[in-house]
Design an enzyme around this catalytic site. Structure first.
Site, mmCIF file in Angstrom:
data_model
loop_
_atom_site.group_PDB
_atom_site.id
_atom_site.type_symbol
_atom_site.label_atom_id
_atom_site.label_comp_id
_atom_site.label_asym_id
_atom_site.label_seq_id
_atom_site.Cartn_x
_atom_site.Cartn_y
_atom_site.Cartn_z
ATOM 1 N N GLY A 187 59.422 11.380 -24.115
ATOM 2 C CA GLY A 187 59.067 10.388 -25.146
ATOM 3 C C GLY A 187 60.158 10.297 -26.194
ATOM 4 O O GLY A 187 60.714 11.317 -26.608
ATOM 5 N N CYS B 137 61.180 11.392 -15.269
ATOM 6 C CA CYS B 137 61.827 11.338 -13.955
ATOM 7 C C CYS B 137 61.270 12.417 -13.029
ATOM 8 O O CYS B 137 61.771 13.543 -12.997
ATOM 9 C CB CYS B 137 63.339 11.514 -14.158
ATOM 10 S SG CYS B 137 64.268 11.669 -12.632
ATOM 11 N N ASP C 249 59.212 19.729 -24.423
ATOM 12 C CA ASP C 249 59.090 20.921 -23.569
ATOM 13 C C ASP C 249 59.344 20.617 -22.101
ATOM 14 O O ASP C 249 59.965 21.415 -21.395
ATOM 15 C CB ASP C 249 57.742 21.616 -23.795
ATOM 16 C CG ASP C 249 56.563 20.736 -23.447
ATOM 17 O OD1 ASP C 249 56.694 19.501 -23.516
ATOM 18 O OD2 ASP C 249 55.500 21.279 -23.108
ATOM 19 N N SER D 253 61.339 18.321 -20.835
ATOM 20 C CA SER D 253 62.794 18.171 -20.689
ATOM 21 C C SER D 253 63.483 19.533 -20.712
ATOM 22 O O SER D 253 64.460 19.766 -19.998
ATOM 23 C CB SER D 253 63.346 17.301 -21.819
ATOM 24 O OG SER D 253 62.684 16.061 -21.839
ATOM 25 N N THR E 253 60.911 15.397 -30.385
ATOM 26 C CA THR E 253 59.575 14.874 -30.069
ATOM 27 C C THR E 253 58.796 14.747 -31.370
ATOM 28 O O THR E 253 58.916 15.608 -32.255
ATOM 29 C CB THR E 253 58.796 15.788 -29.091
ATOM 30 O OG1 THR E 253 57.393 15.453 -29.145
ATOM 31 C CG2 THR E 253 58.932 17.266 -29.420
ATOM 32 N N ASP F 74 55.786 15.246 -31.702
ATOM 33 C CA ASP F 74 54.589 16.097 -31.688
ATOM 34 C C ASP F 74 54.729 17.423 -32.451
ATOM 35 O O ASP F 74 53.726 18.038 -32.787
ATOM 36 C CB ASP F 74 54.187 16.417 -30.237
ATOM 37 C CG ASP F 74 53.868 15.163 -29.431
ATOM 38 O OD1 ASP F 74 53.533 14.139 -30.061
ATOM 39 O OD2 ASP F 74 53.953 15.207 -28.199
ATOM 40 N N ASP G 282 55.471 20.272 -31.279
ATOM 41 C CA ASP G 282 54.640 21.197 -30.490
ATOM 42 C C ASP G 282 55.455 22.268 -29.772
ATOM 43 O O ASP G 282 55.026 22.795 -28.740
ATOM 44 C CB ASP G 282 53.788 20.406 -29.484
ATOM 45 C CG ASP G 282 54.654 19.577 -28.539
ATOM 46 O OD1 ASP G 282 55.879 19.472 -28.754
ATOM 47 O OD2 ASP G 282 54.089 19.016 -27.576
ATOM 48 N N ARG H 158 49.626 14.382 -28.702
ATOM 49 C CA ARG H 158 49.241 14.966 -27.407
ATOM 50 C C ARG H 158 48.254 16.114 -27.624
ATOM 51 O O ARG H 158 47.177 15.872 -28.138
ATOM 52 C CB ARG H 158 50.485 15.434 -26.650
ATOM 53 C CG ARG H 158 50.307 15.407 -25.141
ATOM 54 C CD ARG H 158 51.511 15.947 -24.429
ATOM 55 N NE ARG H 158 52.636 15.046 -24.501
ATOM 56 C CZ ARG H 158 53.012 14.215 -23.537
ATOM 57 N NH1 ARG H 158 52.319 14.154 -22.432
ATOM 58 N NH2 ARG H 158 54.054 13.434 -23.680
ATOM 59 N N GLY I 98 45.229 12.417 -48.279
ATOM 60 C CA GLY I 98 43.949 12.673 -48.940
ATOM 61 C C GLY I 98 42.746 12.376 -48.059
ATOM 62 O O GLY I 98 41.693 11.943 -48.541
ATOM 63 N N ALA I 99 42.880 12.628 -46.769
ATOM 64 C CA ALA I 99 41.771 12.341 -45.841
ATOM 65 C C ALA I 99 40.559 13.211 -46.163
ATOM 66 O O ALA I 99 40.703 14.370 -46.560
ATOM 67 C CB ALA I 99 42.229 12.594 -44.410
ATOM 68 N N ARG J 276 56.108 6.198 -33.052
ATOM 69 C CA ARG J 276 57.289 6.649 -32.298
ATOM 70 C C ARG J 276 58.563 5.926 -32.729
ATOM 71 O O ARG J 276 59.665 6.362 -32.376
ATOM 72 C CB ARG J 276 57.050 6.445 -30.804
ATOM 73 C CG ARG J 276 56.121 7.466 -30.188
ATOM 74 C CD ARG J 276 56.837 8.390 -29.229
ATOM 75 N NE ARG J 276 57.311 7.674 -28.075
ATOM 76 C CZ ARG J 276 56.674 7.615 -26.910
ATOM 77 N NH1 ARG J 276 55.522 8.239 -26.749
ATOM 78 N NH2 ARG J 276 57.176 6.962 -25.902
HETATM 79 P P1 ADP Z 1 58.972 15.809 -22.908
HETATM 80 O O1 ADP Z 1 60.339 16.313 -22.681
HETATM 81 O O2 ADP Z 1 58.890 14.863 -24.066
HETATM 82 O O3 ADP Z 1 57.946 16.927 -22.965
HETATM 83 P P2 ADP Z 1 58.060 15.191 -20.214
HETATM 84 O O4 ADP Z 1 57.087 16.329 -20.167
HETATM 85 O O5 ADP Z 1 57.608 13.882 -19.673
HETATM 86 O O6 ADP Z 1 58.578 14.877 -21.681
HETATM 87 O O7 ADP Z 1 59.366 15.654 -19.427
HETATM 88 C C1 ADP Z 1 60.507 14.822 -19.355
HETATM 89 C C2 ADP Z 1 61.184 14.989 -18.017
HETATM 90 O O8 ADP Z 1 61.638 16.340 -17.862
HETATM 91 C C3 ADP Z 1 60.305 14.765 -16.794
HETATM 92 O O9 ADP Z 1 60.140 13.403 -16.482
HETATM 93 C C4 ADP Z 1 61.104 15.493 -15.723
HETATM 94 O O10 ADP Z 1 62.211 14.706 -15.315
HETATM 95 C C5 ADP Z 1 61.638 16.690 -16.475
HETATM 96 N N1 ADP Z 1 60.757 17.864 -16.269
HETATM 97 C C6 ADP Z 1 59.556 18.106 -16.825
HETATM 98 N N2 ADP Z 1 59.027 19.265 -16.378
HETATM 99 C C7 ADP Z 1 59.916 19.764 -15.486
HETATM 100 C C8 ADP Z 1 59.956 20.925 -14.657
HETATM 101 N N3 ADP Z 1 58.953 21.835 -14.667
HETATM 102 N N4 ADP Z 1 61.029 21.106 -13.848
HETATM 103 C C9 ADP Z 1 62.038 20.214 -13.839
HETATM 104 N N5 ADP Z 1 62.057 19.086 -14.594
HETATM 105 C C10 ADP Z 1 61.024 18.868 -15.400
HETATM 106 O O1 F6P Z 2 55.105 13.282 -26.779
HETATM 107 C C1 F6P Z 2 55.161 12.152 -27.614
HETATM 108 C C2 F6P Z 2 53.980 11.250 -27.366
HETATM 109 O O2 F6P Z 2 54.105 10.112 -28.190
HETATM 110 C C3 F6P Z 2 52.601 11.907 -27.563
HETATM 111 O O3 F6P Z 2 52.258 12.018 -28.927
HETATM 112 C C4 F6P Z 2 51.733 10.967 -26.759
HETATM 113 O O4 F6P Z 2 50.558 11.617 -26.342
HETATM 114 C C5 F6P Z 2 52.617 10.634 -25.593
HETATM 115 O O5 F6P Z 2 53.966 10.830 -26.013
HETATM 116 C C6 F6P Z 2 52.498 9.234 -25.057
HETATM 117 O O6 F6P Z 2 53.293 9.151 -23.923
HETATM 118 P P1 F6P Z 2 53.705 7.789 -23.201
HETATM 119 O O7 F6P Z 2 54.969 7.308 -23.853
HETATM 120 O O8 F6P Z 2 53.970 8.215 -21.789
HETATM 121 O O9 F6P Z 2 52.571 6.848 -23.354
#
Ligand code: ADP
Ligand code: F6P
Length: 320
Positions: free
Chosen positions: A11, A73, A103, A105, A126, A128, A130, A172, A186-187, A253
């Site tokens: 993202g 990907c 995470d 990526s 990101t 998030d 997180d 997320r 102030g929610a 975003r």
């Molecule tokens: P983010 O990096 O924001 O957490 P994603 O979880 O969608 O986003 O991961 C981004 C990309 O990183 C995936 O589309 C994939 O290409 C690669 N990726 C994610 N998890 C793995 C993994 N366990 N092993 C190898 N590549 C991964």
């Molecule tokens: O990880 C960033 C984020 O915007 C999250 O907050 C949300 O849950 C998710 O990506 C949305 O992902 P997508 O772009 O695949 O709809």
């Protein structure tokens, strides 16, 4: 190291451009050639990368999104996919790779390092926030401020009409955006995935608000806490309040990154290049207070994201 590449993955997040800019300019400062990879790991597999100069990143620090574009990907999750990506780099004598993402990526960057010895350095990008090993991820501050502006606007109209709104924010599985935007806005109520949602409790807070003279209310709901429809029904049934909802969605975003995100991105981008210059790989950079830190990717991914329980309690203390 004489030649490196940079990509953004997963993202997008405001400040990714500031990080790309820092990588490109720091590399140029150290006389290292830098290639930009289009659409994350996808572009790496397809060989879609091009040399970048200082001028290619002019006029980008203030822009949201990512000039290199991004993608998810699935092919990179496979050994064959990563092999193709490694060949794209080897064909161009590129020895190091900066990965700006979350995470997922980072997992990819770690596999890439372990399988083919490609020197990877991860920069946390990101909204998030997180990733437990770093205080902040690039994009979080901007996203929270975007959510906060929306909450300010909602307060105006809710106050005029004497209504309560449930505003759903992203994150997320994390309640960080909700907690920070909620406290700063102030929610009356903040609902996060880190705590089980108790609608009796929510209703009791809102009803107490009414009893002490409140005529409007804001409930900030993290998307991972519970479905919006459920929150609407459960709160309406228990309070009878005039209730509305708003989903902020992708608005969070985009947008021009805040000072905090631009400074963080610049510092982390420079450090990432320095690590590659020192021939290090399989690591991530991050922040602890004002310091830039680094650690092995696997170790960083093993750190559980911490939720600021004290801040959550303080938000409750101030809500009515
Ligand atoms: P983010 O990096 O924001 O957490 P994603 O979880 O969608 O986003 O991961 C981004 C990309 O990183 C995936 O589309 C994939 O290409 C690669 N990726 C994610 N998890 C793995 C993994 N366990 N092993 C190898 N590549 C991964
Ligand atoms: O990880 C960033 C984020 O915007 C999250 O907050 C949300 O849950 C998710 O990506 C949305 O992902 P997508 O772009 O695949 O709809």
């Amino acid at each position: 190291m004489k030649r490196i590449a940079v990509l953004t993955s997963g993202g997008d997040a405001p400040g990714m451009n500031a990080a790309i800019r820092a990588v490109v300019r720091a590399a140029s400062y150290y006389n290292i050639e830098v290639y930009g990879v289009e659409r994350g790991y996808m572009g790496l597999i397809e060989g879609d990368l091009h040399m970048m100069s200082r001028r290619n990143v002019s006029d980008t620090i203030q822009r949201g999104g990512t000039i290199l574009r991004t993608a998810r990907c699935p092919e990179f999750n496979t050994y064959e996919g990563r092999k193709k990506a490694a060949e794209s780099l080897a064909n161009r004598n590129i020895e190091g790779l900066v990965v700006i993402g979350g995470d997922g990526s980072f997992r990819g960057a770690n596999d890439f390092y372990n399988d083919f010895g490609v020197k990877t350095v991860g920069i946390p990008g990101t909204i998030d926030n997180d990733l437990g090993y770093t205080d902040r991820t690039i994009g979080f501050d901007t996203a929270v401020n975007t959510a906060l502006n929306a909450i300010n606007n909602l307060r105006d109209t809710m106050s005029s009409h004497e209504r309560v709104v449930i505003v759903q924010v992203m994150g997320r599985h994390s309640g960080q955006i909700a907690l920070h935007a909620g406290l700063a806005g102030g929610a009356e109520v903040i609902l996060v995935p880190e705590h089980t949602v108790d609608f009796d409790d929510v209703a009791s807070v809102l009803n107490r608000g009414t009893a002490v003279g409140k005529t409007s209310g804001i409930v900030v709901l993290a998307e991972g806490a519970c479905p919006l429809e459920e929150a609407m029904t459960e709160i309406k049934t228990r309070t009878g309040l005039s209730l509305r909802s708003t989903v902020l969605g992708y608005i969070q975003r985009g947008g021009s990154p805040t000072m905090a995100d631009r400074v963080l991105a610049s510092k982390l981008g420079i450090r990432a290049v320095q690590l590659l210059k020192e021939n290090k790989g399989g690591v991530v950079v991050g922040s602890k207070g004002d310091d830039v830190i680094e650690m092995p990717i696997a170790e960083a991914l093993a750190v559980k994201p911490a939720f600021d329980e004290a801040l959550y309690e303080q938000a409750k203390m101030l809500s009515l």
